[in-house]
Enzyme design. Structure first.
Site, PDB file in Angstrom:
ATOM      1  N   SER A 196       0.834  -1.204   0.000  1.00  0.00           N
ATOM      2  CA  SER A 196       0.000   0.000   0.000  1.00  0.00           C
ATOM      3  C   SER A 196       0.866   1.250   0.000  1.00  0.00           C
ATOM      4  CB  SER A 196      -0.894  -0.002   1.248  1.00  0.00           C
ATOM      5  OG  SER A 196      -1.463   1.269   1.481  1.00  0.00           O
ATOM      6  N   TYR A 232      -0.034  -0.514  10.589  1.00  0.00           N
ATOM      7  CA  TYR A 232      -0.340  -1.084   9.271  1.00  0.00           C
ATOM      8  C   TYR A 232       0.718  -0.634   8.266  1.00  0.00           C
ATOM      9  CZ  TYR A 232      -2.712  -1.287   4.707  1.00  0.00           C
ATOM     10  OH  TYR A 232      -3.037  -1.494   3.394  1.00  0.00           O
TER      11      TYR A 232
END
Length: 254
Positions: free
Chosen positions: A151, A165
């Site tokens: 990501s 994350y």
């Protein structure tokens, strides 16, 4: 036949796509199958894996479901052994699986220590488990393709409560670069695809307001990363390894 129509063919290749029961993973699985690969559809939830596999078969592709937890090393090695027994080998691994359920978003200063492990269990250890299970066979055969889905959060600082994350996603990028360097001489390429905002079944209405922040003015479709991955795992991309390629509509340009 026009030579251009023969590019990026995956006929005879076996692809394992993790977390492929829905959304991005399902889109990737569908594209790889359309290019001729036999796709082993993994998902933690067996019903989701079965649904995607049935969709692929109904469209004329080759696929079967295989449910296992990527964060469980023994389960992963058993699954890869099962693939070896049925399909013969894993030529292509796409590490797409992510943690089940909604992400906890909070400033790091407000997070409890027992919450830190969740994003690493699947994103990092799941990736390591799957790579370890297939890399030996790829080395023996002198060929392999590994792609990990990461990501943009792992490439930039954000004040939206996703620090742990992001740390896991950055870890994926770092690991894949080293894996690429170690295994390039064995005919194995290892790349990372960095996703932006992709329209999912559950999020469509909630994130539609963010479209205006994306230069191409649309959310990603589940198949969008699949098109890039079909290229990266093809013979035509044999000189591309250790790279992080963004699929984000221009949402992050670095």
């Amino acid at each position: 036949m026009d030579e251009r129509t023969k590019m990026f063919e995956l006929d005879g290749k076996v692809a394992l796509v993790t977390g492929a029961g829905q959304n991005v993973g399902a889109g990737i699985a569908r594209v790889l199958a359309a290019q001729g690969a036999t796709v082993v559809v993994n998902d933690f939830h067996a019903d989701r894996a079965e649904r995607t596999a049935k969709e692929i078969v109904a469209a004329g592709g080759a696929a079967r479901p295989l449910s296992f937890d990527v964060s469980d090393f023994d389960a992963v090695t058993a699954a890869v052994a099962d693939i070896a027994a049925h399909e013969g080998r894993v030529d292509i691994l796409v590490n797409n699986a992510g943690p089940d359920g909604p992400m906890t978003m909070a400033p790091f200063s407000e997070m409890s220590a027992d919450s830190w492990g969740k994003p690493f269990a699947v994103n990092v250890y799941g990736m390591l488990n799957c790579c370890k299970a297939v890399i030996g066979g790829m080395i023996d055969r002198g060929h392999g393709r590994i792609v990990t889905i990461t990501s943009g959060a792992g490439q930039q600082g954000l004040d939206i409560g996703v620090s742990t994350y992001a740390a896991a996603k950055a870890g994926q990028i770092g690991f894949m670069r080293h894996l690429a360097a170690e295994n390039g001489p064995h005919g194995i390429t290892c790349n990372t695809v960095s996703l932006g905002l992709v329209l999912s079944d559950a999020e469509a209405s909630a994130v539609q307001r963010l479209v205006d922040s994306i230069p191409v003015r649309r959310m990603g479709k589940p198949e969008d990363p699949g098109y890039l991955i079909a290229y990266l795992v093809s013979d035509e991309a044999s000189w591309i390894t250790g790279q992080t390629v963004a699929v984000n509509g221009g949402g992050l340009m670095i």
